[in-house]
Scaffold this active site. Sequence first.
Site, mmCIF file in Angstrom:
data_model
loop_
_atom_site.group_PDB
_atom_site.id
_atom_site.type_symbol
_atom_site.label_atom_id
_atom_site.label_comp_id
_atom_site.label_asym_id
_atom_site.label_seq_id
_atom_site.Cartn_x
_atom_site.Cartn_y
_atom_site.Cartn_z
ATOM 1 N N ASP A 223 -17.994 -6.842 3.165
ATOM 2 C CA ASP A 223 -18.729 -7.012 1.901
ATOM 3 C C ASP A 223 -18.401 -8.302 1.173
ATOM 4 O O ASP A 223 -19.039 -8.604 0.154
ATOM 5 C CB ASP A 223 -18.439 -5.813 0.984
ATOM 6 C CG ASP A 223 -19.076 -4.544 1.521
ATOM 7 O OD1 ASP A 223 -18.384 -3.515 1.594
ATOM 8 O OD2 ASP A 223 -20.252 -4.600 1.903
ATOM 9 N N HIS B 222 -9.206 -2.728 3.862
ATOM 10 C CA HIS B 222 -10.005 -1.825 4.713
ATOM 11 C C HIS B 222 -9.090 -0.747 5.259
ATOM 12 O O HIS B 222 -7.920 -1.008 5.551
ATOM 13 C CB HIS B 222 -10.628 -2.615 5.884
ATOM 14 C CG HIS B 222 -11.787 -1.907 6.501
ATOM 15 N ND1 HIS B 222 -11.625 -0.933 7.441
ATOM 16 C CD2 HIS B 222 -13.121 -2.019 6.282
ATOM 17 C CE1 HIS B 222 -12.807 -0.471 7.800
ATOM 18 N NE2 HIS B 222 -13.740 -1.105 7.115
HETATM 19 C C1 SDX Z 1 -16.791 -0.840 3.560
HETATM 20 O O1 SDX Z 1 -14.620 2.524 6.474
HETATM 21 C C2 SDX Z 1 -15.472 1.611 6.810
HETATM 22 O O2 SDX Z 1 -15.671 1.317 7.962
HETATM 23 C C3 SDX Z 1 -16.248 0.996 5.665
HETATM 24 C C4 SDX Z 1 -17.105 -0.221 6.006
HETATM 25 C C5 SDX Z 1 -18.282 0.145 6.879
HETATM 26 O O3 SDX Z 1 -18.806 -0.744 7.570
HETATM 27 O O4 SDX Z 1 -18.756 1.314 6.790
HETATM 28 O O5 SDX Z 1 -16.323 -1.206 6.638
HETATM 29 C C6 SDX Z 1 -17.722 -0.836 4.732
HETATM 30 O O6 SDX Z 1 -16.807 0.095 2.802
HETATM 31 C C7 SDX Z 1 -15.805 -1.965 3.399
HETATM 32 C C8 SDX Z 1 -14.834 -1.745 2.185
HETATM 33 C C9 SDX Z 1 -15.532 -2.223 0.912
HETATM 34 N N1 SDX Z 1 -14.697 -1.884 -0.284
HETATM 35 C C10 SDX Z 1 -14.096 -2.829 -1.004
HETATM 36 O O7 SDX Z 1 -14.131 -4.031 -0.766
HETATM 37 C C11 SDX Z 1 -13.379 -2.270 -2.230
HETATM 38 C C12 SDX Z 1 -11.966 -2.856 -2.324
HETATM 39 N N2 SDX Z 1 -11.152 -2.323 -1.258
HETATM 40 C C13 SDX Z 1 -10.215 -1.237 -1.558
HETATM 41 O O8 SDX Z 1 -10.749 -0.318 -2.464
HETATM 42 C C14 SDX Z 1 -9.578 -0.631 -0.315
HETATM 43 O O9 SDX Z 1 -9.186 -1.675 0.475
HETATM 44 C C15 SDX Z 1 -10.352 0.380 0.523
HETATM 45 C C16 SDX Z 1 -10.845 1.524 -0.297
HETATM 46 C C17 SDX Z 1 -11.496 -0.284 1.210
HETATM 47 C C18 SDX Z 1 -9.400 0.917 1.579
HETATM 48 O O10 SDX Z 1 -8.379 1.498 0.907
HETATM 49 P P1 SDX Z 1 -7.300 2.459 1.624
HETATM 50 O O11 SDX Z 1 -7.344 2.365 3.076
HETATM 51 O O12 SDX Z 1 -7.415 3.817 1.013
HETATM 52 O O13 SDX Z 1 -5.961 1.766 1.218
HETATM 53 P P2 SDX Z 1 -5.249 2.020 -0.161
HETATM 54 O O14 SDX Z 1 -6.260 2.057 -1.282
HETATM 55 O O15 SDX Z 1 -4.361 3.198 0.042
HETATM 56 O O16 SDX Z 1 -4.437 0.673 -0.308
HETATM 57 C C19 SDX Z 1 -3.204 0.500 0.360
HETATM 58 C C20 SDX Z 1 -2.468 -0.529 -0.516
HETATM 59 C C21 SDX Z 1 -2.402 -0.094 -1.989
HETATM 60 O O17 SDX Z 1 -1.267 -0.711 -2.535
HETATM 61 P P3 SDX Z 1 0.056 0.220 -2.771
HETATM 62 O O18 SDX Z 1 -0.369 1.371 -3.672
HETATM 63 O O19 SDX Z 1 0.467 0.692 -1.373
HETATM 64 O O20 SDX Z 1 1.053 -0.725 -3.413
HETATM 65 O O21 SDX Z 1 -3.214 -1.763 -0.525
HETATM 66 C C22 SDX Z 1 -3.677 -2.040 -1.840
HETATM 67 C C23 SDX Z 1 -3.611 -0.724 -2.612
HETATM 68 O O22 SDX Z 1 -3.478 -0.980 -4.011
HETATM 69 N N3 SDX Z 1 -5.058 -2.497 -1.736
HETATM 70 C C24 SDX Z 1 -5.619 -3.357 -2.561
HETATM 71 C C25 SDX Z 1 -6.926 -3.518 -2.097
HETATM 72 N N4 SDX Z 1 -7.119 -2.752 -1.024
HETATM 73 C C26 SDX Z 1 -5.961 -2.106 -0.801
HETATM 74 N N5 SDX Z 1 -5.143 -4.019 -3.661
HETATM 75 C C27 SDX Z 1 -6.011 -4.833 -4.288
HETATM 76 N N6 SDX Z 1 -7.296 -5.040 -3.903
HETATM 77 C C28 SDX Z 1 -7.772 -4.402 -2.823
HETATM 78 N N7 SDX Z 1 -9.052 -4.620 -2.438
#
Ligand code: SDX
Length: 384
Positions: free
Chosen positions: A321, A267
């Site tokens: 989720d 998140h």
């Molecule tokens: C919702 O914003 C809100 O409030 C949203 C929400 C709401 O109520 O409105 O809470 C609802 O959208 C919840 C999120 C649902 N999405 C998912 O479950 C999809 C999987 N999650 C990821 O795509 C990710 O965690 C995000 C998009 C939700 C957040 O990503 P960020 O903040 O942009 O962080 P990032 O992608 O820059 O990740 C930082 C690091 C990365 O690794 P490095 O490149 O630094 O080595 O963390 C890793 C990412 O690869 N990472 C993950 C991961 N989430 C972050 N690695 C594997 N699986 C994941 N789910």
Amino acid sequence: MRIKVTVKDNNLVPGLAGIPAAESAISYIDGQVGVLEYRGLPIEVLAEKSTFEEVCWLLLYGKLPTQAELDTFKQQLVEQRAVPQKVFDLLAALPADGHPMAALSIGYNALGMTSAPCNVLDSAARQLAYAQLIASTPVLIAAHSRLRQGKKVVPTDPKLDIAADFLWMLNGEKPADLVARVLDVALILHADHTMNASTFTGRVVASTEADPYAVCAAAVGSLSGPLHGGANERVLQQLEKIGSAAAVPAWLDKQLADKGKIMGFGHRVYKTKDPRATCIQGLVREMFAQHGTTPIYDTALKLEECVLERLGDKGIHPNVDFFSGIVYQKMGIPTDVFTPIFAIARVAGWLAHWDEQMQDNRLFRPSQIFVGLRGVTYTPIAER
Ligand code: SDX
């Protein structure tokens, strides 16, 4: 609690992470300790003591309603469930295998086409729009779900609140009290969440003085993405693909080796377990106690354990989720209707933010850092 802002050397902040887009008094998150409050009330208290209709009022008007206010609001919501037949006819004409989130976006715009123009600068006009959009969202989703199966639309039951009425319109059967209450709580938990992508989208559209139907249609498009609300549907597909708790470690190893994302985890704000995920786990237990368990929950618990071992130190925990689809599946809801359920709840938050934006509006128009070419000569096509 300020979120760390990472500024690149050219001042660009990717994804505007941590950059305030507006002042807001609607909801508050502390992502380090896992706090979510609506108008100062903790989400856990609202999940236990409130109802979705009461939470809609709280988000929209800033305080809990009196009994008279709630009764009047609920009556207004029932009256506003009347969706014109033209809109149902349009939904029926959509491709049956099209996604329900696309249908909802179309439904909002069709509703706008069949409604009187809304003077978005007038708060009384906005209040009418709140009721219409909150009340019609479940009607549009349930109607589309039935029409695409070649079934008749089930008319709303004015005696039922939003959660129970949605299940009635979706299935043509009155839901058990527990099932209706569990959905009501799920709607409370999904109703608002500060400046998430779909709410920000809605505020940008609102800032152009577009009508509330356009605001909600745009917000639905944003919510449909797998990185946002669309994750709940993909979590279930992910758990079904893993197949069992025993298969989790090998699947996770491969997913991480392939740099794949684990849906339902991580998140932008929470760097601990999303408090809504914890509440939803309580709903899973309530449903299982009365309706029996599903093995997929064991797979989910094993996946949570393994992801925390591997990624917990990076602040990657279950988000809202991760468990919600398990509850919806237990209710017999089609998987591609999971994200529309998120919209049934979040439309209240989008409208509260719409009102906040219109109270002190300034068009959103950020800048950019130009990295392209300049002074390019036009080359005639014969010479390219
Ligand atoms: C919702 O914003 C809100 O409030 C949203 C929400 C709401 O109520 O409105 O809470 C609802 O959208 C919840 C999120 C649902 N999405 C998912 O479950 C999809 C999987 N999650 C990821 O795509 C990710 O965690 C995000 C998009 C939700 C957040 O990503 P960020 O903040 O942009 O962080 P990032 O992608 O820059 O990740 C930082 C690091 C990365 O690794 P490095 O490149 O630094 O080595 O963390 C890793 C990412 O690869 N990472 C993950 C991961 N989430 C972050 N690695 C594997 N699986 C994941 N789910």
